[in-house]
Design an enzyme around this catalytic site. Structure first.
Site, PDB file in Angstrom:
ATOM      1  N   GLU A  71       0.860  -1.170   0.000  1.00 18.85           N
ATOM      2  CA  GLU A  71       0.000   0.000   0.000  1.00 18.85           C
ATOM      3  C   GLU A  71       0.900   1.224   0.000  1.00 18.85           C
ATOM      4  O   GLU A  71       1.824   1.318   0.815  1.00 18.85           O
ATOM      5  CB  GLU A  71      -0.921   0.013   1.219  1.00 18.85           C
ATOM      6  CG  GLU A  71      -1.843   1.220   1.252  1.00 18.85           C
ATOM      7  CD  GLU A  71      -2.789   1.224   2.445  1.00 18.85           C
ATOM      8  OE1 GLU A  71      -3.580   2.184   2.564  1.00 18.85           O
ATOM      9  OE2 GLU A  71      -2.738   0.276   3.254  1.00 18.85           O
TER      10      GLU A  71
ATOM     11  N   ASP B  24     -12.020  -0.203   1.576  1.00 14.61           N
ATOM     12  CA  ASP B  24     -11.106  -0.105   2.721  1.00 14.61           C
ATOM     13  C   ASP B  24     -11.889   0.051   4.023  1.00 14.61           C
ATOM     14  O   ASP B  24     -13.024   0.527   4.032  1.00 14.61           O
ATOM     15  CB  ASP B  24     -10.187   1.103   2.508  1.00 14.61           C
ATOM     16  CG  ASP B  24      -8.957   1.054   3.391  1.00 14.61           C
ATOM     17  OD1 ASP B  24      -8.721   0.016   4.040  1.00 14.61           O
ATOM     18  OD2 ASP B  24      -8.224   2.056   3.431  1.00 14.61           O
TER      19      ASP B  24
ATOM     20  N   GLU C  35      -6.406  -6.114   7.857  1.00 18.61           N
ATOM     21  CA  GLU C  35      -5.554  -5.022   8.317  1.00 18.61           C
ATOM     22  C   GLU C  35      -5.247  -5.157   9.809  1.00 18.61           C
ATOM     23  O   GLU C  35      -5.946  -5.843  10.545  1.00 18.61           O
ATOM     24  CB  GLU C  35      -6.242  -3.672   8.092  1.00 18.61           C
ATOM     25  CG  GLU C  35      -6.498  -3.328   6.645  1.00 18.61           C
ATOM     26  CD  GLU C  35      -7.136  -1.958   6.491  1.00 18.61           C
ATOM     27  OE1 GLU C  35      -6.452  -1.058   5.992  1.00 18.61           O
ATOM     28  OE2 GLU C  35      -8.301  -1.790   6.879  1.00 18.61           O
TER      29      GLU C  35
END
Length: 412
Positions: A173, A293, A350
Site C-alpha cells: 500500500e 477499505d 488489516e
C-alpha cells in the site's frame, strides 16, 4: 511489588475480601473497599484519588458504570472484575477508555492472583497516568502545500501485504508522507485534512502514483511482480479525467493495470452519481482492482458491495484486535471470508500485530494480511532493503539513495 493506592468495588463481601487480600499480597500499600458505587464515590471524595480500581459492574444502588462516569478524575486505571458476558465487558472497556480512564484489562471472576499481577504490570501512578492533551499543530496553508508539492517533498511510504500461507510479499500500500525541510517527516494527520480542504487530493495522488510506478517498473525488470495500492477518496471520483490520466501514466511506465489497486475508504462520504459509478466501472474495465477499505466500520458496507464493482475487501483492524477474546469479532471475520468467497473477492486483514493473531487468521483461511507484525510503513530505500531480505536475495540495486529524514525522525 506494586506500590499503588487501590480501590476494590465489589458488593459480594467474600469476593471483596479476596480481592483486597490479593492486592496487598502484590504490594499495594493502601487498599480501599466499597460495596456499591455511591459508597465508593464518597470514599474517594473524602480520601483522595486511587491509582487503580477493581470494579464489579452489577450491584444494587449505583452500578460500576455510573460510578466510573462520576469518578473519572479520581481513578487512574480500571481492572474489570465481572461475570457479565464477554461482549458486554468488551463494550464496557471501550466506555472506560472514552471516559479518559486507562483500561488495564478484564480479570473476570473468580479473580486469579496471576491474572491480577499481569494486569497491574501496565498500571501507572495516577500522576503519570493522566496525559495532557497533546499539542495539535496548525494545519499548513494552501501555499505551503503547493510549494511542497512543487518541490516533490511528498514522498511514498510503503506497507507490504503478505500471503499468510507462504509468507510471500504480494503487494504494497502506497502511503503519503511529507518531508518538510523545517519540520522533518510528517504523517498524513498533519497535512491530509488541509490537502482535502484545498482541493489538492488529485495532485497528491498523481505525485504518489508517478513515484510508485517508477519503483514498480524497476521491480518488474528484476522479475518481481507486486501489486501497488493507492488510497482514493470518494470525492476524487467526481473527476471526469481521472481514468484517462491513470491510463496515460500506466502506459507511460509500462505497468499493467492489473497490478494497480485503488482503495476506497468505506467510511468516507459517498454520494453515488453517474460520474462516480462511471469512473469505478472504467477503472475495473481497464483492469485495475478496487478495494473497499476499512470494511465494517461504516453503515453501508453490504450495500456498497452489492452496488459497486469492488474486487477486494480490506477488513478493519478493529476485528483482528478482538479475534482471540471476542466471539463476535471472530464471527465477523469468518463471515466476511465466506461472503468474499461467494462474491469472488479477496480479503486483506488489516492491523495484524501479533503472532497469535497471525496464527488465528491462518487457521480461519484468511489469504492476505497487513500490519506491524509483518512490517511498518517504510520509505522506498528501507523497503528495498526489507524486500531484498524477504526474498533472500542479494540487495536490490534500484538506484535509490538513502534520504536524510533527520536524526529524530522514524522511518514510518
Amino acid at each position: 511489588m506494586f506500590p499503588f493506592r487501590a480501590l476494590v468495588l465489589e458488593d459480594h463481601a467474600f469476593q471483596r475480601a479476596v480481592a483486597v487480600d490479593m492486592l496487598r499480597q502484590l504490594g499495594c500499600g493502601e487498599v480501599l473497599e466499597a460495596a456499591d458505587g455511591a459508597e465508593a464515590l464518597l470514599l474517594l471524595q473524602s480520601s483522595g484519588p486511587v491509582d487503580v480500581a477493581l470494579c464489579d459492574l452489577q450491584m444494587s444502588g449505583m452500578d460500576g458504570l455510573e460510578f466510573m462516569r462520576k469518578a473519572d478524575l479520581l481513578i487512574g486505571s480500571v481492572i474489570l472484575c465481572s461475570d457479565l458476558s464477554p461482549d458486554l465487558r468488551h463494550t464496557v472497556m471501550q466506555i472506560i477508555a472514552m471516559l479518559g480512564i486507562k483500561p488495564l484489562g478484564d480479570a473476570g471472576k473468580p479473580l486469579q492472583l496471576r491474572r491480577l499481577q499481569d494486569l497491574l504490570e501496565n498500571c501507572q501512578p495516577l500522576s503519570k497516568a493522566i496525559v495532557p492533551t497533546p499539542f495539535v499543530p496548525e494545519l499548513p496553508s494552501e501555499q505551503e502545500l503547493c510549494d511542497g508539492l512543487k518541490r516533490h517533498e511528498f514522498v511514498p511510504f510503503l506497507q507490504p501485504k503478505l500471503d499468510l500461507v507462504t509468507g510471500q510479499v504480494k503487494g504494497v500500500e502506497v502511503l503519503a508522507r511529507w518531508l518538510r525541510p523545517d519540520r522533518g517527516l510528517l504523517t498524513p494527520s498533519a497535512f491530509l485534512p488541509a490537502i482535502e480542504r484545498c482541493g489538492l487530493l488529485d495532485v497528491l495522488l498523481f505525485e504518489l502514483l508517478a513515484s510508485g510506478l517508477v519503483l514498480q517498473r524497476k521491480l518488474l525488470r528484476l522479475g518481481y511482480s507486486l501489486e501497488f495500492s493507492y488510497n482514493l477518496h470518494a470525492s476524487q471520483l467526481e473527476n471526469g479525467s481521472l481514468v484517462s490520466r491513470v491510463q496515460a501514466l500506466l502506459e507511460g511506465h509500462g505497468i499493467p493495470a492489473g497490478k494497480i489497486v485503488f482503495e476506497l475508504t468505506e467510511s468516507a462520504q459517498f454520494e453515488e452519481s453517474v460520474t462516480h459509478l462511471e469512473n469505478l466501472v472504467r477503472l475495473q474495465m481497464m483492469g485495475c482492482g478496487l478495494s473497499i477499505d476499512d470494511f465494517g466500520t461504516g453503515f453501508s458496507s453490504l450495500r456498497r458491495l452489492c452496488r459497486l464493482p469492488f474486487t477486494e475487501i480490506k477488513l478493519d483492524g478493529e476485528f483482528v484486535r478482538g479475534l482471540t477474546q471476542q466471539p463476535r469479532s471472530r464471527a465477523v471475520i469468518e463471515n466476511t471470508l465466506a461472503l468474499a468467497k461467494s462474491l469472488g473477492m479477496t480479503v486483506v486483514m488489516e492491523g495484524v500485530e501479533t503472532r497469535e493473531q497471525h496464527q488465528e487468521l491462518l487457521a480461519l483461511g484468511c489469504p492476505l494480511g497487513q500490519g506491524y507484525f509483518y512490517a511498518r510503513p517504510m520509505s522506498v530505500w528501507a523497503f528495498t532493503d526489507w524486500f531484498s531480505q524477504s526474498v533472500r536475495s542479494a540487495t536490490l540495486h534500484l538506484g535509490y539513495p538513502r534520504p536524510n529524514y533527520g536524526e529524530s525522525c522514524l522511518i514510518y
